[in-house]
Every structure is written in structure tokens, then in C-alpha cells.
Design a protein around this motif. Structure first.
Motif, PDB file in Angstrom:
ATOM      1  N   GLU A  57       1.073  -0.809   0.456  1.00 20.22           N
ATOM      2  CA  GLU A  57      -0.439   0.270  -0.067  1.00 20.22           C
ATOM      3  C   GLU A  57       1.211   1.155  -0.513  1.00 20.22           C
ATOM      4  O   GLU A  57       1.768   1.326   0.673  1.00 20.22           O
ATOM      5  CB  GLU A  57      -0.869   0.454   1.097  1.00 20.22           C
ATOM      6  CG  GLU A  57      -1.514  -1.272   1.317  1.00 20.22           C
ATOM      7  CD  GLU A  57      -2.314  -2.200   0.598  1.00 20.22           C
ATOM      8  OE1 GLU A  57      -2.796  -1.137  -0.332  1.00 20.22           O
ATOM      9  OE2 GLU A  57      -2.208  -3.273  -0.137  1.00 20.22           O
ATOM     10  N   GLU A  58       0.117   2.285  -0.562  1.00 18.19           N
ATOM     11  CA  GLU A  58       0.822   4.219  -0.746  1.00 18.19           C
ATOM     12  C   GLU A  58       1.297   3.521   1.203  1.00 18.19           C
ATOM     13  O   GLU A  58       0.719   3.897   1.905  1.00 18.19           O
ATOM     14  CB  GLU A  58      -0.089   4.402  -0.305  1.00 18.19           C
ATOM     15  CG  GLU A  58       0.305   5.655  -0.082  1.00 18.19           C
ATOM     16  CD  GLU A  58      -0.342   7.083  -0.400  1.00 18.19           C
ATOM     17  OE1 GLU A  58      -1.647   7.054  -0.229  1.00 18.19           O
ATOM     18  OE2 GLU A  58      -0.543   8.485   0.067  1.00 18.19           O
ATOM     19  N   GLY A 330      -6.673   6.754   2.365  1.00 23.53           N
ATOM     20  CA  GLY A 330      -5.223   7.992   1.912  1.00 23.53           C
ATOM     21  C   GLY A 330      -5.651   9.205   1.766  1.00 23.53           C
ATOM     22  O   GLY A 330      -5.496  10.371   2.183  1.00 23.53           O
ATOM     23  N   ASP A 332      -7.718  11.375  -0.276  1.00 25.07           N
ATOM     24  CA  ASP A 332      -7.597  11.618  -1.067  1.00 25.07           C
ATOM     25  C   ASP A 332      -9.143  11.860  -2.546  1.00 25.07           C
ATOM     26  O   ASP A 332      -9.190  10.826  -2.040  1.00 25.07           O
ATOM     27  CB  ASP A 332      -6.623  10.801  -1.754  1.00 25.07           C
ATOM     28  CG  ASP A 332      -5.177  10.561  -1.543  1.00 25.07           C
ATOM     29  OD1 ASP A 332      -4.263  11.778  -0.996  1.00 25.07           O
ATOM     30  OD2 ASP A 332      -4.742   9.314  -0.890  1.00 25.07           O
ATOM     31  N   VAL A 372      -1.281   9.397  -4.396  1.00 23.09           N
ATOM     32  CA  VAL A 372      -1.255   8.014  -3.647  1.00 23.09           C
ATOM     33  C   VAL A 372       0.051   7.713  -4.281  1.00 23.09           C
ATOM     34  O   VAL A 372       0.911   7.237  -3.599  1.00 23.09           O
ATOM     35  CB  VAL A 372      -2.121   7.178  -4.244  1.00 23.09           C
ATOM     36  CG1 VAL A 372      -3.568   7.266  -4.005  1.00 23.09           C
ATOM     37  CG2 VAL A 372      -1.804   6.904  -6.170  1.00 23.09           C
ATOM     38  N   GLU A 396     -10.312   8.724  -1.707  1.00 22.73           N
ATOM     39  CA  GLU A 396      -9.568   7.532  -0.894  1.00 22.73           C
ATOM     40  C   GLU A 396     -10.720   8.149   0.859  1.00 22.73           C
ATOM     41  O   GLU A 396      -9.562   9.099   1.081  1.00 22.73           O
ATOM     42  CB  GLU A 396      -8.302   7.019  -1.475  1.00 22.73           C
ATOM     43  CG  GLU A 396      -8.128   6.625  -2.197  1.00 22.73           C
ATOM     44  CD  GLU A 396      -7.778   5.581  -2.523  1.00 22.73           C
ATOM     45  OE1 GLU A 396      -8.198   4.703  -1.499  1.00 22.73           O
ATOM     46  OE2 GLU A 396      -7.313   5.175  -3.780  1.00 22.73           O
ATOM     47  N   SER A 400      -4.647   6.423   7.085  1.00 23.45           N
ATOM     48  CA  SER A 400      -3.954   5.229   7.113  1.00 23.45           C
ATOM     49  C   SER A 400      -3.430   4.408   8.591  1.00 23.45           C
ATOM     50  O   SER A 400      -3.426   3.356   8.604  1.00 23.45           O
ATOM     51  CB  SER A 400      -2.495   5.828   6.367  1.00 23.45           C
ATOM     52  OG  SER A 400      -2.035   5.939   7.298  1.00 23.45           O
TER      53      SER A 400
END
Ligand SMILES: [Zn+2]
Length: 439
Positions: A57-58, A330, A332, A372, A396, A400
């Protein structure tokens, strides 16, 4: 481990004793609870780990997060990486978790069956507002292995011709889809609340009434029902299935099976992973999966083609239609393109629209590179924008880490955080459907 010793162990005991004896040496122990590992890695290393079947994952700068148990961390160390604990995947269950309805899991998240019943009940309770459609089948259903229909609901104050799967019906359209990545749990719940807000709110909420009087709102709450079934089968420890349930490719096992439905769309397909066990496996060919066919067929049935075929052909300022595909995590708002680092020919307009969404949820607006940090090909929103000119973005949802972070946030986060933040953004998307490029 030799099969001889396995069978001898099996004679001695089943269950916990066997599990504890096998404990440290086996690679896929249910007891080896997955967590997020922070792993310093270059982009090339991240891609190599993805193609090797790691769940990547990011991460923060210079690192990725890899999901897995201690066995995964040991494999990473064996390859020369330095994983360190970042956060839990599973969050604390709400206090009432043991007294929940049978069609929920992990503190309240609805199963596919519950979502299907929800659409049926909304359509029955509001015949003047809601129309339910079957738009295709899941892979398992197509194979005769159970599975599900892919279901959509269209919401509007019905006038003649409304919600008829027509590209020429009068009202502009907002298309919301969720949970194409099955484990991104909060997203289907947001779709549920959006449907209820409009259908139940029409009688009392001026904004909901205004939207349904002027707009067709299409919602696919569960875009990957087979995958969500796998996730829900884990109960209070949801399985981390991302892709669909197509297990015919590559001899993958566990939650590595399947095709990534958000890499399988037909627009600019082909730039993602060819490794069947990778979490971003794009499938054998563009649009190979029935879930993707269903979503693309729906989009083509309700939106006219408004954009030229060149990468630099903008959607005209007169184009109509908005689309949001809900993912996590995220914080985002990702604007096109996905398939290239080049910005889209409607970039300035996307940034204005994105800023309006962000006024509600506070998320970061940008391209893949700006958010991302990786390219994506064959995504649903690249398809609806690139093929049809619909103003399409990815949300997103959530951060996290922490109780409300990751793929499996505590259920209470949906109503405490995600819905209050995103309700306004969805309202904005509905209102923008008439002229999304004239914000
Ligand atoms: Zn996703």
C-alpha cells in the motif's frame, strides 16, 4: 515440512494443539494476525514486491506499507527489507458487537445480502423515487457457483423517461459506486447512507428534494459482491480480499486470488500487473471480468459519449455528468488521469470541482502522482472520463492509521467521521452533474 510428520501430528491432536505446533514455521496461519508493516522501499522495489504477491500500500515518504502477519515480515527480512510495525489492521469492536443482526459483521458492516435487501426495501417504500436494476452478474454467479447479481438503484422524483437507462433522458446524472475493492469497508456503508439520505430525506430535507427533482442519482453500493462475501466470511476478523473471486488464474491462494476490478476496465487497460497473485493484477484482457462489464455497460447506458478519442481532447464545457468511485484509504480526491502522469485536458476544471468536494471532506485534491504516488491503468474513473467525458474522480476515504484508519476502520467511524465529512461532497457532486466543467 514432511507429510509424514504432519500425519503423525494429526493423529495426536486436531485444533489448537496442531495449530500451536505448526505455529512459527507455517506461512499462512490464521493466528498470524495481519498488521501494516512500514517498509523502506523505492518505487521499483514496491513494484517488485507487488508482483511477488505482497500486499503493498501507499506509505509515507520513501516507504510502503505491507499488509501481513509475522510470516510476511520474515519473508521481507529474508529479501533484505527492514519491516517495522506501523499499525494494526483490525480495530477495536464496538461494545454492542455481539448483539448485532445476522446480516452484519465486524461491528455492524452490512453483508451483500443486507445491501440487496436494502435496495429492495428502498424501491418498495419509495416507488415514486427509486428504481432498482440488475446490471450484470458477479464472476461466481456467471460460473454457476452462487455469487450475486450486480445491483444498481436509480433515485429521482420520477417523471416520464427518468431512470430508464437512457443516455438522452432529461435530467443530468450523478453516478456513485462503492466497494469495487471488497475490503474497503467504509465505502459501501457510505453508499447506503447516501441512498437513505435521498430517499428518506425527500419529504423533509430541501436539499435532498432539490437533488431528486432535478437529477438522476445512480448508485452501485457493492461493485464486487463476491469479494465482499469473502471479506465478510471472516466475521470479526474480516478477510482482506481486494479483488474478485475469479480463481482460475495463476494458482493463487487465500486472498491473493482474483482480478483487480479497478485495473480491468477497457480504457487504457494494460499498464498494471500481469502477475495473477498480485493485488493489482489486471486480468488477462481488457474488461475480462463480468463485474467490469456490468459497470461499463451501465455507464454507457446512462451517459452519452461526450469526449473525443485523443488523450488531449477535453470534455466540452457543455458536458454533463459526475461520477465518484469510493475507495479507501488516504484522505484523497484523485483526479484524472490514472494511466499517465500527464494531467488531463480538463485539469483546471477538475481542480475547481475537486476543491468544492474538498470543502466538505478536507481531502487532498490531485492526480495520482500528487496523491497516492503511483500510476493506475484500467480504472473505472479513467473509463467514465476517458471514454464518455463524465467528470470522474476517486475518493480515498479515511486515513492510514488509528481507529478510523486503514481498510477496516471501526464501524462507528462511518457515522462519526466518514459520512459527516462526505455527505456534503456527494451533494456537491449531484448538484454539479448539470455542468461539472463550469464550476
Ligand atoms: Zn480501492
Amino acid at each position: 515440512m514432511a507429510s509424514r510428520s504432519l500425519s503423525r501430528l494429526a493423529l495426536v491432536a486436531a485444533g489448537t494443539l496442531l495449530a500451536s505446533l505448526l505455529g512459527s514455521s507455517a506461512t499462512a496461519q490464521p493466528a498470524d494476525t495481519p498488521v501494516f508493516w512500514r517498509v523502506p522501499a523505492t518505487a521499483a522495489q514496491a513494484a517488485a514486491l507487488t508482483n511477488a504477491g505482497f500486499d503493498v500500500e501507499e506509505g509515507d515518504a520513501g516507504s510502503v506499507y505491507v499488509v501481513g502477519g509475522k510470516a510476511v515480515a520474515a519473508r521481507l527480512q529474508g529479501l533484505g527489507y527492514r519491516p517495522s510495525f506501523y499499525d494494526t489492521v483490525y480495530k477495536e469492536l464496538p461494545a454492542q458487537a455481539n448483539s448485532l443482526a445476522a446480516d452484519t459483521f465486524y461491528g455492524g458492516y452490512r453483508t451483500v445480502t443486507a445491501h440487496e435487501a436494502h435496495l429492495t426495501s428502498v424501491a418498495a417504500a419509495h416507488p415514486d423515487l427509486a428504481t432498482k436494476y440488475t446490471i450484470g452478474q458477479s464472476w461466481k454467479k456467471q460460473q454457476g457457483q452462487g455469487g450475486h447479481d450486480i445491483q444498481a438503484i436509480c433515485l429521482t422524483k420520477k417523471q416520464t423517461g427518468d431512470c430508464t437507462l437512457s443516455t438522452t433522458s432529461k435530467k443530468p446524472k450523478f453516478f456513485l459506486m462503492a466497494q469495487i475493492h471488497a475490503r474497503e469497508l467504509s465505502t459501501g456503508e457510505l453508499a447506503w447512507r447516501w441512498i437513505d439520505y435521498l430517499a428518506d430525506g425527500y419529504a423533509t430535507d430541501a436539499t435532498a428534494k432539490s437533488i431528486l427533482d432535478t437529477t438522476e442519482v445512480w448508485v452501485v453500493p457493492i461493485s464486487n459482491p463476491d469479494g465482499v462475501d469473502i471479506v465478510a466470511s471472516g466475521g470479526n476478523s474480516p478477510k482482506l480480499q481486494r479483488k474478485n473471486a475469479n480463481n482460475t488464474r495463476g494458482g493463487c491462494s487465500g486472498t491473493n486470488i482474483g482480478i483487480d476490478l479497478n485495473r480491468n476496465s477497457t480504457f487504457k487497460w494494460g499498464g498494471d500487473s500481469n502477475s495473477p497473485c498480485a493485488e493489482t493484477y489486471q486480468g488477462a484482457s481488457a474488461g475480462s471480468e463480468p463485474e467490469v462489464k456490468a459497470l461499463e455497460t451501465l455507464a454507457r447506458s446512462i451517459f452519452p459519449d461526450q469526449r473525443g478519442t485523443g488523450n488531449n481532447d477535453p470534455a466540452p464545457t457543455s458536458a454533463k455528468g459526475t461520477m465518484i468511485t469510493l475507495h479507501s484509504y488516504g484522505n484523497d480526491i484523485i483526479i484524472p488521469w490514472g494511466f499517465t502522469q500527464a494531467t488531463s485536458p480538463n485539469d483546471a476544471q477538475y481542480r475547481k470541482l475537486g476543491a468544492k468536494y474538498a470543502a466538505s471532506n478536507g481531502y487532498l485534491v490531485g492526480t495520482n502522482e500528487e496523491t497516492v504516488g503511483y500510476d493506475t491503468s484500467g480504472t473505472t474513473d479513467d473509463f467514465t472520463y476517458g471514454e464518455l467525458g463524465v467528470a470522474s474522480v476517486t475518493f480515498e476515504v479515511g486515513g492510514s492509521s488509528g481507529t478510523c484508519g486503514g481498510f477496516l476502520p471501526r464501524y462507528t467511524c462511518v457515522d462519526s467521521t466518514f459520512w459527516p465529512k462526505n455527505k456534503g461532497a456527494l451533494i456537491t457532486a449531484a448538484k454539479a452533474a448539470a455542468a461539472p466543467y463550469q464550476q
